[in-house]
Design an enzyme around this catalytic site. Structure first.
Site, PDB file in Angstrom:
ATOM      1  CD  GLU A   1      -2.786  -1.241  -0.039  1.00  0.00           C
ATOM      2  OE1 GLU A   1      -2.935  -0.227  -0.747  1.00  0.00           O
ATOM      3  OE2 GLU A   1      -3.256  -2.341  -0.352  1.00  0.00           O
TER       4      GLU A   1
ATOM      5  CG  HIS B   1      -0.938   0.963  -4.496  1.00  0.00           C
ATOM      6  ND1 HIS B   1      -0.834   0.770  -5.844  1.00  0.00           N
ATOM      7  CD2 HIS B   1      -1.402  -0.206  -3.983  1.00  0.00           C
ATOM      8  CE1 HIS B   1      -1.225  -0.475  -6.134  1.00  0.00           C
ATOM      9  NE2 HIS B   1      -1.570  -1.087  -5.004  1.00  0.00           N
TER      10      HIS B   1
ATOM     11  CG  ASP C   1      -2.972  -3.556  -7.458  1.00  0.00           C
ATOM     12  OD1 ASP C   1      -4.065  -3.017  -7.213  1.00  0.00           O
ATOM     13  OD2 ASP C   1      -2.069  -3.713  -6.614  1.00  0.00           O
TER      14      ASP C   1
HETATM   15 ZN   LIG Z   1      -2.616  -2.854  -4.822  1.00  0.00          ZN
END
Ligand SMILES: [Zn+2]
Ligand SMILES: Nc1ncnc2c1ncn2[C@@H]1O[C@H](COP(=O)(O)OP(=O)(O)OP(=O)(O)O)[C@@H](O)[C@H]1O
Length: 774
Positions: free
Chosen positions: A554, A557, A629
């Site tokens: 995370e 990202h 993703d």
């Molecule tokens: Zn992800």
């Protein structure tokens, strides 16, 4: 975004949301956050901007618009017909004539029952001309009420009239010895050639008998009171001839003078009980057949039972139509429906038609017969139909349809029958709602049926603001409703009216659970997370290693997005598991762009790959967590290459994927297919290289964010600013994130004011270039 392995079902469900995002040129990393299909909601704006490419853009609108992507389980979510004309109203009304008809049909006087033929046809005529719904509803009662009383009467007859309580059956021998011999028999009546009824005298014919003997009934000892002869005994006879013979013999044997022979008369009597019993099977059979026939008819929707849709065996899944009464308790007004002003306006036109039909007819205009409200689930189609019914008169409303073909057929037929049944002058307008106009039979959409299609899309930020205001008014808040409505509207792109109502209610529940006196932003944020992500699963057992993987993923990202020019502004990043599958996510507040450029899509692709890149660079191990993703990236890139004509190798060709169709053949050759595949692979590879490079550059940052995440579980934008510094790119226009932070009431007035607000906040002037690298 990172998902656990069990998340596959979720992936599937987020697919269309992703595609929507992509098509609308609006992508959010957090696929759980439903995004908006801008192209469809503001298709006209888009078309006017792209003058030359009009056809193509229109193509986008229709093939990727809300109608197709926002698939719900019901293809026809509701159905209402609005009735204004009082005459027609009667056609649908189910109360007024009911009682009368019932009484007509089942007269209180039982004797009338067998004569029911005339009445039956009368009622039939009635129902043909009028209330199908009622006759339908009454059928069961009618059937029961016809048969039951007959059987009941028969029972009463048999038990009361024909089982001779006061008469006793005797044998011929007894008759001869105890009645005939003492001279007690006054006369005999033979009924139906089968029963001999013996009328006895109170005093014997032969005078030398004692009074006592006479006073006592010779057989059971009961006194035969009175002087007139009474019917007291009976016996069965084989045939009239043999009876007469036997009687004569007996009288001869007893030496009775032929002059004093017992008089015998013959009578025939209708035995209702027997007659009924004889015809009962036939009556029952015919009754059942007739009854079944009626039910079948309505089940197939041929007979046109306008009212309560049948519940018969052939009616599986058929619309159950209930009426929306204008006098109902929970009235809906137009002001209760917000954020769809255009649709409201179009509907108001109908109201106007129906209220002043003359005005239109005088000019030779035909009043439209129906309007199809088209839009994603929960956008207020039903609500609007209800509001119209207040505005006009009575309405019938809403079918909870579930999937299935039968249902489709019968519903369709039903609709067609209803619509063809209304003359243009009857003042009946059918309102129907659907999420899937694409799968409706074209027959429904031709002029004369649903003349109009009124689109109700998911609301834009202003619409959401208005809807929030409706629901916030009912809540106890620590600020003005408008303070919240603006911020919450910015925070909830892609929310439909129903979601907004849900958020407001959830917030109140959360506040109550926290024993808070008022509802605050904290409660609303929790409510929004809950609505889009499902329940927090704080107790989910996650190993330390897994938690670390999630945190680094995370963080990747978040950091990648932070340093990419066209990425969405981040709202928060969390590693609290939610719902059934998500182990963590980075949440963005997407802006509601109408178009997306190739550069934007590239950045968004990199941001989406940031999780996997971070795992690889910082942990040295990759996991399955990036599946979702990768799926998004694949779709997004395919769309760019094969749909949006971004690839030079494929050229300006577009092969949009059909939604439901089970494609047996691709619309392009295998050679083109290979080119597309190659391009997609190459593009994703390039984006990944760029992402790896970015993560390598910001290795330290990624680690810091990940470690803080492990500590705090949730990080918001302020936390990231502390670690990463201000984001190097600033948008000239207020983003949804800005609106979330500041509200947007000033935006409409003077652009200068925004400038001031921006300056106060240390932001760049809108006159400067779109994005300013720091
Ligand atoms: Zn992800
Ligand atoms: N535009 C709106 N304004 C106010 N409330 C709304 C709006 N849209 C939806 N709602 C709320 O959401 C609820 C559900 O909306 P409604 O039943 O009208 O949706 P729908 O479009 O008919 O959905 P579906 O297609 O799933 O049947 C409404 O009862 C209302 O509380």
């Amino acid at each position: 975004m990172i998902f656990s392995r069990i998340g596959r079902s979720l992936f599937r469900s987020t697919r269309s949301s992703f595609q929507r995002n992509l098509n609308s040129g609006n992508y959010t990393e957090r696929s759980l956050l439903p995004n908006e299909s801008h192209l469809s909601s503001s298709g006209s704006a888009c078309i006017s901007r792209l003058d030359g490419g009009l056809g193509l853009v229109r193509g986008f609108v229709t093939s990727f618009g809300a109608g197709k992507q926002l698939v719900s389980n019901s293809y026809l979510s509701n159905f209402s017909s609005v009735i204004a004309n009082p005459r027609v109203r009667r056609f649908f009304s189910s109360e007024a004539p009911k009682k009368k008809k019932y009484e007509n049909y089942y007269p209180k006087d039982r004797k009338e029952v067998p004569k029911g033929k005339g009445q039956k046809s009368e009622s039939k005529g009635d129902s043909n001309s009028g209330d199908h719904g009622n006759s339908q509803e009454n059928l069961v009662k009618q059937f029961q009420s016809l048969i039951t009383p007959l059987l009941f009467i028969a029972f009463i007859f048999s038990s009361v009239l024909f089982s001779p309580r006061d008469q006793k059956q005797i044998s011929f021998q007894e008759f001869k010895n105890k009645l005939l011999e003492p001279g007690l028999v006054d006369r005999i009546v033979v009924t139906n050639k089968s029963v001999a009824k013996v009328y006895v005298r109170s005093s014997p014919r032969v005078k030398n008998q004692t009074h006592d003997d006479v006073a006592q009934s010779p057989i059971n000892g009961t006194p035969t009171n009175g002087n007139a002869s009474q019917y007291k005994f009976y016996f069965n006879i084989g045939s009239v001839e043999s009876f007469e013979e036997k009687l004569q013999e007996a009288q001869e044997a007893l030496g009775i003078d032929p002059h004093d022979y017992v008089p015998v008369t013959y009578a025939s009597q209708v035995n209702w009980y027997q007659e009924l019993m004889r015809f009962a099977p036939t009556v029952l059979l015919l009754g059942s057949l007739w009854f079944m026939g009626r039910r079948m008819q309505s089940g197939f929707g041929v007979g046109g039972s306008g009212g309560k849709g049948g519940r018969g065996i052939f009616n599986i899944g058929k619309a159950h139509i209930t009426k929306v009464d204008k006098n109902a308790k929970n009235k809906v007004y137009f002001k209760d429906v917000a954020g769809c002003d255009e649709a409201k306006q179009e509907i108001m036109e109908f109201v106007h038609f129906l209220k002043n039909p003359k005005k239109y007819e005088e000019l030779g205009a035909k009043i439209p017969k129906g309007a199809l409200l088209v839009g994603p689930p929960g956008t207020g189609k039903t609500l609007l139909a209800k509001a119209t019914a207040d505005a006009i008169g009575r309405a019938r409303g809403r079918g909870g349809f579930s999937g299935g073909n039968d249902e489709r057929e019968s519903t369709l037929n039903q609709l067609l029958v209803e619509m063809d049944g209304f003359g243009t002058t009857t003042g009946v307008v059918v309102l129907a709602g659907t999420n899937r106009p694409d799968i409706l039979d074209k027959a429904l959409l031709r002029p004369g049926r649903f003349d109009r299609q009124i689109t109700i899309d998911k609301p834009d930020i202003k619409g959401r603001n208005q809807i929030f205001q409706i629901y916030l008014k009912k809540l106890k808040l620590d600020h003005e409703p408008s303070y919240y409505s603006q911020r919450l509207a910015a925070l909830t792109p892609g929310f439909a009216g129903a979601d907004i109502a849900n958020v407001c209610n959830e917030a109140a529940l959360i506040a109550a659970r926290n024993e808070s006196a008022v509802i605050t932003m904290e409660h609303f944020e929790a409510a929004i997370d809950r609505v889009i992500g499902g329940l927090e699963k704080k107790n989910r057992v996650i190993s330390k290693l897994e938690r670390r993987t999630v945190a680094y993923h995370e963080s990747g990202h978040a950091v990648a997005g932070w340093f990419l020019e066209h990425a969405e502004p981040l709202l928060k990043v969390t590693i609290v598991p939610r719902g059934t599958a998500a182990l963590g996510f980075a949440q963005y507040v997407p802006n509601e762009n109408l178009l997306m450029t190739k550069e934007q899509l590239f950045d968004v692709t990199c941001m989406t790959l940031g999780g996997r890149a971070s795992e690889q660079v910082l942990l040295g191990k990759i996991s399955t967590g990036a599946q979702n993703d990768l799926e998004k990236v694949t779709k997004m890139t395919y769309a760019q290459v094969a749909v949006y004509g971004f690839s030079d190798k494929v050229g300006l060709l577009s092969f949009p994927q059909r939604d439901d169709a089970f494609e047996m053949t691709k619309p392009y050759s295998s050679k083109t297919g290979a080119i597309i595949d190659g391009e997609v692979r190459e593009w994703v590879g390039k984006a990944y290289d760029r992402t790896i490079q970015l993560i390598e550059e910001h290795k330290e940052h990624v680690m810091q964010v990940a470690e803080l995440l492990l500590e705090k579980e949730v990080l918001n934008q302020e936390d990231l600013v502390r670690i990463l510094g201000e984001r190097p790119f600033k948008s000239s226009e207020p983003t949804n994130y800005d609106r979330f932070k500041q509200g947007f009431q000033d935006e409409d007035k003077e652009p200068k004011e925004t400038t001031e607000a921006g300056t106060v906040d240390g932001r760049s002037s809108p006159l400067e270039p779109d994005v300013v690298p720091a």
